[in-house]
Each structure stands twice: as structure tokens, then as C-alpha cells.
Design a protein around this motif. Structure first.
Motif: not given
Ligand code: G3P
Length: 224
Positions: A81-88
Motif C-alpha cells: 500500500a503506497v503511503k502519501v502525506p496529507m498535502s494537496i
């Protein structure tokens, strides 16, 4: 409730998998750095040990590189599962990657508004960090309650993955709120089964049993 293990220490994961309590793993750049190993090697090894989702986090902050990193990480194993930070840009990457069919874990969530955006972007998981909210005097579990209320109202399929867990209390409170997943540091998982009265009770059972002189298993005779 699913238990993910929050670590990149493969030895710890291998040990805890034998409990049957490990439904997945989450890592982050700090946990990978702590492992001292290349991210791709660690993620590949973990994916070979655990069948469930294994979160691997991108480290880019621009959309194009997030997408390239995310697709590379997703190519390591079918359960990444690819994790991405909460940002636009994280939301844009989430929308694109989830559109590819790649499960995305939106991390570093600290508000219900952020969780709402992640669900609308098609995230498979949202990772609200309850411990870090507690650390600044907020009540991390209140965020879980708010997210659960919003997600139920719109039947969002995004799973609430309670993160930054500091102790058994976070796991129990998350379960009471119906969170889908808690990602638990190994040390906290090992705290979950411990209680002093359990230890005391077992000690008393075994002491009384010893007095009987009995053995459950038939004593093998020394027949020649
Ligand atoms: O891995 C995501 C989250 O669980 C990190 O928690 O302890 O660094 O606040 P922590």
C-alpha cells in the motif's frame, strides 16, 4: 478489528506473525531509516512475511515524483500500500494512484477535514496520528470519533487506520469506536496480553497443580 504492526524491523514482524495477530504492516521514512537498510529491500522482505497490506511511504513532495516513487513501490509486491502525506500534492497522487488500482494510505492526518479529503481522493486507508495529538495536549481519540462519524454518514470505503499508538488504551478506545485498523508498535502489541492478575492467577494454578503430583501426559514407563 485489524492489527497492523508499525515497524520496519523484520525480525520483530517474523516473531509476531506467529501469534496470528498481524494483519498488515506500516512503515514510514523514520522507521526505514532506523532499520539501516534500503527501503526496497525491507519492503520486499516484509511483503514476503506478511500477506496483508504493507505500507511503504513516498518521500517526494511533488506530484510527478510521488507518482513515480509510488508506482515503483507498488511494483515491489502485490500487497504494497503506497503511503502519501496529507498535502494537496499527496491528495493528487492519491487520486491518481488509487485510479491505477493501487491502495493508498494517506498519512500524517490530524484533522477531520483532512480525513474527509483523503476519502474523497479515494484513499484505501487514512492514518490519523492519535499519539502525536495527545503529545500536544489534544485528545487524539476525539479525532477518531469525528472521522468515524463522517465516514459513516457518507458510507466512505476508506478504512480508518489508527496510528501513532502509544499504549493499549489507544487500541481499546479505537476498537470501541469501530476503527477498522490499529497500527501497533511491537512493544505495545506485547503489552496487550499482559495483566498482573493473569500472572498471579496462573502462578497460583500451577502451584496448586504441583501439589497434586499429577502429570497430564501419561508417564512413559521404563519398560525394557
Ligand atoms: O507510522 C505511522 C505512525 O504510527 C507513527 O507513529 O509513534 O511516530 O507518532 P509515531
Amino acid at each position: 478489528m485489524k492489527f497492523f504492526i508499525d515497524t520496519a524491523d523484520v525480525a520483530e514482524i517474523r516473531d509476531l506473525v506467529t501469534t496470528g495477530m498481524v494483519d498488515g504492516v506500516t512503515t514510514n521514512p523514520s522507521l526505514i531509516a532506523k532499520s539501516g537498510r534500503p527501503m526496497a529491500d525491507v519492503i520486499a522482505e516484509i511483503c514476503g512475511v506478511v500477506d496483508g497490506p504493507v505500507s511503504a511511504e513516498v518521500t517526494a513532495t511533488d506530484v510527478d515524483t510521488m507518482l513515480r516513487e509510488g508506482r515503483y513501490l507498488a511494483g515491489i509486491a502485490g500487497n504494497v500500500a503506497v503511503k502519501v502525506p496529507m498535502s494537496i500534492n499527496g491528495l493528487k497522487a492519491c487520486k491518481a494512484l488509487s485510479g491505477d488500482g493501487t491502495p493508498v494510505n494517506v498519512t500524517l492526518c490530524f484533522s477531520p477535514a483532512q480525513a474527509l479529503l483523503a476519502a474523497k481522493a479515494g484513499a484505501a486507508f487514512i492514518s490519523p496520528f492519535v499519539g502525536r495529538l495527545d503529545d500536544i495536549g489534544a485528545v487524539g481519540m476525539d479525532l477518531i470519533a469525528e472521522i468515524a462519524e463522517i465516514y459513516a454518514a457518507y458510507q466512505f470505503q476508506t478504512e480508518i487506520l489508527v496510528a501513532s499508538v502509544r499504549g493499549p488504551h489507544h487500541v481499546v478506545e479505537a476498537a470501541k469506536l469501530g476503527a477498522d485498523v490499529a497500527t501497533i508498535p511491537p512493544a505495545v502489541l506485547r503489552q496487550l496480553y499482559r495483566h498482573p492478575l493473569t500472572d498471579k492467577g496462573l502462578e497460583a494454578f500451577l502451584a496448586d497443580w504441583a501439589k497434586t503430583g499429577q502429570s497430564i501426559l501419561p508417564v512413559e514407563s521404563d519398560a525394557a
